[in-house]
Design an enzyme around this catalytic site. Structure first.
Site, PDB file in Angstrom:
ATOM      1  N   GLY A  34       1.137  -1.406  -0.292  1.00 37.19           N
ATOM      2  CA  GLY A  34       0.132  -0.061   0.136  1.00 37.19           C
ATOM      3  C   GLY A  34       1.208   0.929  -0.460  1.00 37.19           C
ATOM      4  O   GLY A  34       1.936   1.512  -0.807  1.00 37.19           O
ATOM      5  N   ARG A  63      -7.812  -4.337   3.318  1.00 41.75           N
ATOM      6  CA  ARG A  63      -8.065  -5.369   3.719  1.00 41.75           C
ATOM      7  C   ARG A  63      -7.017  -6.784   3.600  1.00 41.75           C
ATOM      8  O   ARG A  63      -6.941  -7.010   5.134  1.00 41.75           O
ATOM      9  CB  ARG A  63      -9.418  -5.298   4.456  1.00 41.75           C
ATOM     10  CG  ARG A  63     -10.494  -4.419   5.272  1.00 41.75           C
ATOM     11  CD  ARG A  63     -12.379  -5.274   5.764  1.00 41.75           C
ATOM     12  NE  ARG A  63     -12.620  -3.494   5.976  1.00 41.75           N
ATOM     13  CZ  ARG A  63     -13.441  -3.890   6.924  1.00 41.75           C
ATOM     14  NH1 ARG A  63     -14.415  -5.392   7.016  1.00 41.75           N
ATOM     15  NH2 ARG A  63     -14.560  -2.656   7.653  1.00 41.75           N
ATOM     16  N   THR A  66      -1.872  -8.700   2.968  1.00 42.05           N
ATOM     17  CA  THR A  66      -0.958  -9.536   3.467  1.00 42.05           C
ATOM     18  C   THR A  66      -1.046 -11.648   4.091  1.00 42.05           C
ATOM     19  O   THR A  66      -0.476 -12.026   4.926  1.00 42.05           O
ATOM     20  CB  THR A  66      -0.227  -8.891   4.485  1.00 42.05           C
ATOM     21  OG1 THR A  66      -0.805  -8.804   5.617  1.00 42.05           O
ATOM     22  CG2 THR A  66       0.513  -8.006   4.271  1.00 42.05           C
ATOM     23  N   ASP A 125      -6.246  -2.653  12.465  1.00 40.00           N
ATOM     24  CA  ASP A 125      -5.349  -3.355  12.156  1.00 40.00           C
ATOM     25  C   ASP A 125      -5.729  -4.791  12.182  1.00 40.00           C
ATOM     26  O   ASP A 125      -5.838  -5.288  13.629  1.00 40.00           O
ATOM     27  CB  ASP A 125      -4.214  -2.850  12.638  1.00 40.00           C
ATOM     28  CG  ASP A 125      -3.481  -3.116  11.497  1.00 40.00           C
ATOM     29  OD1 ASP A 125      -3.961  -3.972  10.544  1.00 40.00           O
ATOM     30  OD2 ASP A 125      -2.201  -2.487  11.356  1.00 40.00           O
ATOM     31  N   LYS A 137       6.635 -14.789  17.080  1.00 37.69           N
ATOM     32  CA  LYS A 137       6.310 -16.236  17.867  1.00 37.69           C
ATOM     33  C   LYS A 137       8.121 -16.643  17.438  1.00 37.69           C
ATOM     34  O   LYS A 137       8.494 -18.232  17.870  1.00 37.69           O
ATOM     35  CB  LYS A 137       5.439 -16.748  17.108  1.00 37.69           C
ATOM     36  CG  LYS A 137       4.992 -18.372  17.508  1.00 37.69           C
ATOM     37  CD  LYS A 137       4.285 -19.262  17.096  1.00 37.69           C
ATOM     38  CE  LYS A 137       4.295 -20.631  17.801  1.00 37.69           C
ATOM     39  NZ  LYS A 137       2.825 -21.057  16.755  1.00 37.69           N
ATOM     40  N   HIS A 275       1.544  13.651  53.401  1.00 38.99           N
ATOM     41  CA  HIS A 275       1.043  11.738  53.029  1.00 38.99           C
ATOM     42  C   HIS A 275       0.048  11.608  52.433  1.00 38.99           C
ATOM     43  O   HIS A 275      -0.862  11.435  53.442  1.00 38.99           O
ATOM     44  CB  HIS A 275       1.672  11.706  54.162  1.00 38.99           C
ATOM     45  CG  HIS A 275       2.783  11.897  54.585  1.00 38.99           C
ATOM     46  ND1 HIS A 275       4.124  11.166  54.356  1.00 38.99           N
ATOM     47  CD2 HIS A 275       3.599  12.539  55.941  1.00 38.99           C
ATOM     48  CE1 HIS A 275       5.019  12.297  55.145  1.00 38.99           C
ATOM     49  NE2 HIS A 275       4.500  12.370  55.578  1.00 38.99           N
ATOM     50  N   ARG A 439     -13.963   6.270  65.291  1.00 38.31           N
ATOM     51  CA  ARG A 439     -14.151   7.617  64.865  1.00 38.31           C
ATOM     52  C   ARG A 439     -14.133   8.478  65.727  1.00 38.31           C
ATOM     53  O   ARG A 439     -13.278   9.829  65.496  1.00 38.31           O
ATOM     54  CB  ARG A 439     -15.680   7.856  64.189  1.00 38.31           C
ATOM     55  CG  ARG A 439     -16.202   8.639  63.925  1.00 38.31           C
ATOM     56  CD  ARG A 439     -17.618   8.328  62.306  1.00 38.31           C
ATOM     57  NE  ARG A 439     -16.569   7.056  61.858  1.00 38.31           N
ATOM     58  CZ  ARG A 439     -16.617   7.513  60.841  1.00 38.31           C
ATOM     59  NH1 ARG A 439     -16.099   8.369  60.519  1.00 38.31           N
ATOM     60  NH2 ARG A 439     -15.867   7.116  59.860  1.00 38.31           N
ATOM     61  N   PHE A 464     -21.279   7.149  59.015  1.00 32.08           N
ATOM     62  CA  PHE A 464     -21.858   7.260  60.133  1.00 32.08           C
ATOM     63  C   PHE A 464     -21.064   6.693  61.842  1.00 32.08           C
ATOM     64  O   PHE A 464     -20.439   7.017  62.180  1.00 32.08           O
ATOM     65  CB  PHE A 464     -23.113   6.675  60.519  1.00 32.08           C
ATOM     66  CG  PHE A 464     -23.424   5.093  60.424  1.00 32.08           C
ATOM     67  CD1 PHE A 464     -22.636   4.178  61.528  1.00 32.08           C
ATOM     68  CD2 PHE A 464     -23.342   4.345  59.878  1.00 32.08           C
ATOM     69  CE1 PHE A 464     -22.178   2.982  61.320  1.00 32.08           C
ATOM     70  CE2 PHE A 464     -23.445   2.872  58.870  1.00 32.08           C
ATOM     71  CZ  PHE A 464     -22.960   2.418  60.726  1.00 32.08           C
ATOM     72  N   ASP A 469     -20.590   8.477  71.220  1.00 33.36           N
ATOM     73  CA  ASP A 469     -19.904   8.987  71.851  1.00 33.36           C
ATOM     74  C   ASP A 469     -19.263  10.562  70.765  1.00 33.36           C
ATOM     75  O   ASP A 469     -18.355  11.486  71.781  1.00 33.36           O
ATOM     76  CB  ASP A 469     -18.458   8.684  72.277  1.00 33.36           C
ATOM     77  CG  ASP A 469     -18.536   7.704  71.288  1.00 33.36           C
ATOM     78  OD1 ASP A 469     -18.942   7.055  69.759  1.00 33.36           O
ATOM     79  OD2 ASP A 469     -17.573   6.220  71.158  1.00 33.36           O
ATOM     80  N   ARG A 511     -22.571   7.597  52.356  1.00 31.50           N
ATOM     81  CA  ARG A 511     -21.013   7.385  52.944  1.00 31.50           C
ATOM     82  C   ARG A 511     -20.077   7.814  51.834  1.00 31.50           C
ATOM     83  O   ARG A 511     -19.589   7.543  50.359  1.00 31.50           O
ATOM     84  CB  ARG A 511     -20.596   6.286  53.365  1.00 31.50           C
ATOM     85  CG  ARG A 511     -19.929   5.726  53.880  1.00 31.50           C
ATOM     86  CD  ARG A 511     -19.852   4.328  54.813  1.00 31.50           C
ATOM     87  NE  ARG A 511     -19.534   3.269  53.703  1.00 31.50           N
ATOM     88  CZ  ARG A 511     -19.344   2.301  53.720  1.00 31.50           C
ATOM     89  NH1 ARG A 511     -20.091   1.819  54.491  1.00 31.50           N
ATOM     90  NH2 ARG A 511     -19.278   1.333  52.436  1.00 31.50           N
TER      91      ARG A 511
END
Length: 515
Positions: A34, A63, A66, A125, A137, A275, A439, A464, A469, A511
């Site tokens: 091509g 297409r 080869t 391709d 290979k 950090h 928490r 939550f 406390d 959350r």
């Protein structure tokens, strides 16, 4: 053995004429297809067409050209196998010793705005990957080149000994399979998105190397930095480094964390990270004011950290930034005066980010996290909360100012390592409790850091309260408003504690765990 015959077919023709001309000088017969054939012929490089080898015309708009036994026998024949050699002789076939192929530009095609599905498919391709795989290979006998950066090395060995070394052929074959694997991964990802299968039965991803790194989190760990092939927008992979030392593994992680927080804000905002956790975040009428608040949030922890801003940095802000030690500064741009001021610091890294999208325009991405023996994949957390989404659960409603600080705190706490508690006041963070096993422990750290600034502050919790406390601790510190997801079996205990203290509390019903 020696390289006597080469098959060349490339989409990216960078350097191919010069390479082919040198091959011809070494007595190598060149076969081509091509557009590559036309270019070489035009440039006066001796070349024969693929149809002269196959005895079959190129058909179906190229297409099929080869995909023929005359090609793949020449690539796959084992040269020291007597049966293979006999078959080649009986069929009048010849060996192909060198394959130089790069593929249709599928990545570039799908990166184009508004590209049609049909155009994308046409740029998949088939013949190219098949030739590459066949040659790779059989690398014991065949040299295969997929990267123009390898042309010189191949020529050097060819001129020295008439062939490449087995070591080189192995290296080039490995590169080929990485290349075709990456190519196929892009195609599968594109088609999976087209068919609405973001989490298919097998998950294949590909990344391109940006740079090798001196080490990982610690000096004894090897590391490198990769990016997505189609990475775009304002992120650490697309940022332009204007000044300073090369980024480290930890720099990149911290910079990414800073940008994730920065993208929550449309108003002028500055984020300081240490950090991978925010140590100071501020918003203001100007970027200068926002930086002052981010600095005042924690003047100790910002030292040696990373600062990211969502507006162009000017000289006034640069003077303040230059007064302390920072690893990295990130901004959409810098004025010439700011760049001159900051560039006086030899080692500081200055990154130019480009334009940031509005927070509401963010789309989730798929995040991959490695675990031993596998990986986890999830959507990025880009959930954005509006005031109307909130559920007021206490007798007292938040004031307008409290509501502003609650929403500000909620934007930041989602980026703090869980368990996470964050205190916000006057459009800045004043206390951050990150990564604790319970928490209330995270709350103690945030409150201790805030000191007197905790009085009148708003508290944000990424998940939550398992019991009341944390609310009781907040009340003792003088906190007046709380935002949390809700959903605990002991929500009523927390609500009662808030009512007793006169604290306004709202539930988000969503959350933001970050582990």
């Amino acid at each position: 053995m020696a390289i006597k015959r080469a098959l060349i077919s490339v989409s990216d023709k960078t350097g191919i004429v010069e390479f082919s001309r040198e091959l011809a000088k070494q007595g190598v017969q060149i076969i081509s297809t091509g557009g590559t054939f036309s270019l070489l012929e035009k440039e006066g490089v001796p070349v024969i067409g693929i149809s002269d080898v196959t005895g079959f015309p190129e058909i179906m708009d190229g297409r099929v050209k080869t995909l023929h036994p005359a090609v793949h026998s020449g690539l796959l024949a084992v040269r020291d196998n007597e049966e293979h050699r006999k078959s080649m002789e009986e069929l009048g076939l010849d060996y192909i010793d060198l394959v130089v192929v790069n593929l249709y530009p599928f990545k570039q095609t799908i990166a184009k705005p508004g590209v049609s599905y049909e155009e994308a498919i046409e740029n998949i391709d088939i013949g190219g990957p098949t030739m590459l795989r066949s040659a790779a290979k059989n690398h014991a006998f065949v040299t295969v080149v997929v990267d123009a950066g390898d042309y010189d090395a191949v020529l050097e060995e060819l001129k020295a000994g008439g062939d490449t070394t087995l070591e080189t052929r192995k290296r080039l074959a490995a590169k080929v399979f990485r290349h075709t694997g990456s190519y196929d991964a892009l195609i599968s990802d594109y088609l999976s998105k087209q068919t609405g299968e973001p989490l298919p039965e097998s998950y294949t991803v590909t990344y391109e190397k940006v740079q090798g790194l001196r080490y990982g989190e610690n000096p004894h760990q090897k590391a490198a930095f990769y990016k997505k092939p189609l990475a775009s927008g304002a992120n650490i992979t697309t940022a332009e480094q204007l000044h300073g030392k090369e980024l480290s593994y930890n720099n990149i992680n911290d910079a990414n964390a800073a940008l994730s927080i920065l993208k929550e804000f449309d108003e002028p905002a500055v984020v300081a990270v240490k950090h991978m956790n925010p140590c100071g975040v501020g918003i203001g009428a100007t970027i200068h004011e926002a930086y002052q608040k981010a600095y005042e949030a924690d003047p100790t922890s910002i030292f040696g950290g990373i600062v990211a801003a969502n507006r162009t940095l000017g000289a006034e802000t640069a003077e303040l930034l230059g007064a302390i030690f920072l690893e990295i500064i990130i901004a959409p741009d810098y004025t010439p005066e700011a760049l001159e001021i900051l560039s006086k610091k030899k080692n500081i890294r200055l990154l130019k980010l480009g334009e940031l999208k509005a927070a509401a325009e963010r789309e989730p991405e798929w995040l991959v996290t490695s675990v031993d023996g596998g990986m986890l994949v999830q959507e990025s957390d880009v959930h954005s909360l509006k005031e109307e989404d909130l559920q007021v659960v206490t007798d007292r409603k938040p004031t307008a100012e409290e509501m502003k600080q609650l929403l500000f705190g909620w934007k930041v706490v989602k980026h703090v390592k869980s368990n996470a508690i964050l205190l916000a006041k006057d459009d800045m963070t004043v206390g951050v409790g990150a990564g604790q096993m319970n928490r209330v422990g995270a709350a103690r750290i945030a409150i201790e850091q805030a000191g007197e600034k905790a009085v009148g502050a708003a508290l944000a919790s990424d998940a939550f309260f398992p019991m009341g406390d944390t609310v009781e601790l907040a009340a003792k510190a003088g906190i007046t408003a709380i935002i949390q997801p809700g959903g605990s079996i002991k929500d009523e205990e927390s609500i009662a504690a808030a009512n007793k203290a006169g604290i306004a509390m709202v539930f988000t019903n969503i959350r933001h765990f970050k582990h």
